[in-house]
Design a protein around this motif. Sequence first.
Motif, PDB file in Angstrom:
ATOM      1  N   LEU A 233      87.730 -71.615  21.126  1.00 23.07           N
ATOM      2  CA  LEU A 233      88.899 -70.772  20.855  1.00 23.07           C
ATOM      3  C   LEU A 233      88.585 -69.316  21.160  1.00 23.07           C
ATOM      4  CD1 LEU A 233      90.337 -72.221  17.515  1.00 23.07           C
ATOM      5  CD2 LEU A 233      91.360 -72.346  19.792  1.00 23.07           C
TER       6      LEU A 233
ATOM      7  N   TRP B  26      91.216 -69.991  11.080  1.00 25.64           N
ATOM      8  CA  TRP B  26      92.111 -70.811  11.903  1.00 25.64           C
ATOM      9  C   TRP B  26      91.368 -72.032  12.451  1.00 25.64           C
ATOM     10  CZ3 TRP B  26      96.954 -71.849  12.759  1.00 25.64           C
ATOM     11  CH2 TRP B  26      97.319 -72.539  13.898  1.00 25.64           C
TER      12      TRP B  26
ATOM     13  N   ALA C 147      98.163 -77.435  11.803  1.00 30.98           N
ATOM     14  CA  ALA C 147      97.893 -76.394  12.801  1.00 30.98           C
ATOM     15  C   ALA C 147      98.870 -76.478  13.966  1.00 30.98           C
ATOM     16  CB  ALA C 147      96.451 -76.520  13.311  1.00 30.98           C
ATOM     17  N   ASP C 148      99.189 -77.692  14.408  1.00 27.49           N
ATOM     18  CA  ASP C 148     100.151 -77.842  15.504  1.00 27.49           C
ATOM     19  C   ASP C 148     101.535 -77.353  15.091  1.00 27.49           C
ATOM     20  OD1 ASP C 148      98.409 -78.800  17.394  1.00 27.49           O
ATOM     21  OD2 ASP C 148      98.791 -80.912  16.965  1.00 27.49           O
TER      22      ASP C 148
ATOM     23  N   ARG D 188      92.311 -75.832  11.908  1.00 28.40           N
ATOM     24  CA  ARG D 188      92.499 -76.655  13.098  1.00 28.40           C
ATOM     25  C   ARG D 188      91.710 -77.961  13.001  1.00 28.40           C
ATOM     26  NH1 ARG D 188      96.074 -76.527  17.129  1.00 28.40           N
ATOM     27  NH2 ARG D 188      96.097 -78.712  16.562  1.00 28.40           N
TER      28      ARG D 188
ATOM     29  N   GLN E 188     101.450 -73.622  15.110  1.00 28.27           N
ATOM     30  CA  GLN E 188     101.441 -73.079  16.461  1.00 28.27           C
ATOM     31  C   GLN E 188     102.853 -73.013  17.033  1.00 28.27           C
ATOM     32  OE1 GLN E 188      98.294 -74.553  18.868  1.00 28.27           O
ATOM     33  NE2 GLN E 188      99.126 -73.795  20.776  1.00 28.27           N
TER      34      GLN E 188
ATOM     35  N   CYS F 267      95.715 -66.039  16.737  1.00 30.84           N
ATOM     36  CA  CYS F 267      94.670 -67.063  16.782  1.00 30.84           C
ATOM     37  C   CYS F 267      95.019 -68.231  17.698  1.00 30.84           C
ATOM     38  CB  CYS F 267      94.400 -67.602  15.375  1.00 30.84           C
ATOM     39  SG  CYS F 267      93.572 -66.411  14.289  1.00 30.84           S
ATOM     40  N   CYS F 268      96.313 -68.527  17.829  1.00 34.94           N
ATOM     41  CA  CYS F 268      96.679 -69.673  18.670  1.00 34.94           C
ATOM     42  C   CYS F 268      97.299 -69.251  19.994  1.00 34.94           C
ATOM     43  CB  CYS F 268      97.613 -70.628  17.922  1.00 34.94           C
ATOM     44  SG  CYS F 268      99.214 -69.930  17.490  1.00 34.94           S
TER      45      CYS F 268
END
Length: 873
Positions: free
Chosen positions: A783, A802, A813-814, A806, A817, A869-870
Amino acid sequence: MSAERDNAPIGNPFSPIAVATPMGVGEITVETTVETEPFRQVRGCLDAYIRESVGQGNTVVVLGEHGTGKTHTAVSLVRSVAHLPITSSYLAASTTFRETYLHLMQELGVETFVDLVAALQADVVADVESLSPSAPELPSSLERKLREFISDRALVSVLMLLLRADLRTAAWDWLNGHLPDEHLRERGITWAIDSEVAALEAMASIAQLHGALRRKLLIVLDEVEVLRLSAFRTLLEVVSASGVMLVLLGVPDLLDQLGADVRQRIGQVIVLTPFGVSDVRALIEQSQGVTTGHYRLEPFTEEAVSHLVELSSGNVRTVIRLCHEAFRRATAASVPAGVVLVDQVARDTLPALEAVTEPPAGRFGVQEKSDVEWTTDTPTEIDLLKRDALAEVLATRITETRLRHPDTSLIVHVDGEWGAGKSTLLGLLGRRLTGAGLLVTPFDAWQQSRLSPPWWALLTAVRNAIVQDRGWWARRWLNLKELAARARRSGAPFVLSAILLVLCAGGIGLLVRAVVGTPQPGSEWLKVVLAAIAAVGVLWPGVRVAGRVLLWDSAGGARLFEQTGANPMGRVAEHFDWLLRQTGKPVVLLVDDLDRCKHDYVVEVLEAVQTLLRDAHGPAGTSRAAYVVVSADGYWLRQSFTTAYAEFDSDGRQAAGPLGYQFMDKLFQLTVPMPALGHTARQRLLGHLLDVSDGEEDLRKTAAAVEAMDRIQAAAGDEGRILAALNAVTEPEVRDAVAVDAVRAVAAPETQANTEHMLRKFAPLIGGNPREIKLFLNTYSILRAVRTLEGNTPETGLLALWAALRVRWPAVADHLQRKPGAVLGIREPQWSAEVFPEHLLDVVRSAELRAVVSDPVHGPLTEDAVRRCCGTD
């Protein structure tokens, strides 16, 4: 249908982009080489170098305007010696000698240097009769031999350490510009190859090492106009003394940059000239011949060839682009590509017909296009979006795993939606891994999806790659060995069928001999010959049928094999491991387009990968590791498992999320998200499609970029300082231009080691599962590389939180995002039902998840933090 129509070309033989690359796609394909007089001169220099005795070096400068075929010439030179005992390397010259040196190291690979030092050690043993390979005085003798042509003691010591498997990684990292680790520091090596002088000296040592072993080395440097040339005098002196052939390619004013003193050390200067009528005709005929087997001029007319030269002024790139579009239109309409059609194509595809036939008004004038060329959705080998830096990180991770844990397989998932550039990334990764000495096996799952079972297609792909990597005799021998191995694993059915075939063939032979009885002289010979012919006539087809059916040499045979025996897949897995042990190179399987296949096929392929490649099946201590990179949309993979095992996932409320997440967590050791396409990257891509230069090289030369690169280099080993150096760049375009330097810095082994040590304080948030801890470290590192490549630098603590989320709660997390604002529902549970789906509510309301999101020291994870973060806009 007429004969002319039956012989029509299939596919367009001319490239739509007409830009040559080292992989052989572009301006003119590697097979399509028009041997103009300048090209013959360049090739003549190479042939003379090959014929001359070792020790005779040479420097050749090839000059030409943009689009005249310089890169194609370079690629042709390198590929022409691929079958010869010559080390060769094609490099696009960088802005510094150090970068060029590092690229050279990546091109040559660690195995090349291990082989060189081992060969030198063998020479030392051969020179001293009393010396054996295990003699304790051998290292000192080898060191003295190396010191004869390499003056720096540190470089000599590191080269010797390449022969030690336990220290090879540390030595190779140092040779690639990294700071010495503790093992090297213990041996008095305290500096790094981090300056122009050090890089030049190391490059000179590489040349001298080849010279000492009487081996030839060809180095081709393309785009030399952007290279700093102050140290060229020393480089050319080394070339001459070490027996290296150096080919420099650049624009015509390169000679002015070199200076008179440097020009005196150049063996020959060759200028590429524009194509004439005969050259264009040869290009058309050869391109069609290579593609279709028909070397002909049609559909182009003689007059059209002359007009092509006139319109393009003989520029090769322009000629190929015109030919591509003219060929497309002519074949679509079934008409000749005459002068009128070519003229119309030129008006539609070139900026303007006047701009082709007349020079621009000013030196820096920009011509607008009247039309935009069509582009294709096929993977590109031109790195427009800095994917090569990510490929470098992945290649480094795979090679590090190979060196540090040679018995451990690695399965990597490249996650991204359709069109995100996953196939391009796989191509760049494959090129890097091939250069590092690994055997790369591409596997297009979509193309193979009609072949069942999937394990047979995987086995066939790997087998073909291993066979093709050998010489002619070695291929035949391996085929025989593998046939025996498969027969042994097929067991009784094949043995029984072979016995029956032999008995049948023998009986037919005896019958023929009895029938053809005659008292005439020579009849005995006739009976023997006819009996042998009859026996072979029965035996050979029978063996072929038995092989295809009983030795799983066909898809049908593989299906039949699955139905025989108690554990057929166990035997297949053993055979797969046997295959891997037949090659001296680690095998890498690149699986692409899996997210275009049906759910059941996706599951079968991934289960086959797990069964055949992830688990060891050979005798203890003999199994070979394999490496797999699967490129597919993660959502599609998870849905495939959830669909296939729907009866086991009635509510989808497991701690790790629905069942698909659990399968993914079990299968992959590393998941790599594709970098987000930011504003600057979109501009760069659009500029390329519109044929407008983004001036990135100019940006890298600005004071801000140079200062940032220096600060990044000085901060090597410290992730926080590297990110601070990147953050100090305020201009988005300049920041994007130096992001690759920051990615290489954060992915360097010394930085990774320091970062992993720092991340240990997050262990309480991850839990006590060792596998989750390892996955957390892998997830954080990848990441960090991806976000840095985007120019995005979230704080270490935030990204670590994060990464923990994840790893432990991937479904949550998905969802975050897609909807970063939903993080409020974790910090304040009363809002969770409003922002999360029902099947995630139990997880979202857990105290453990809230502790990670609301961490008081490094958090909390806010909506903005989640976006950073994503990589969400």
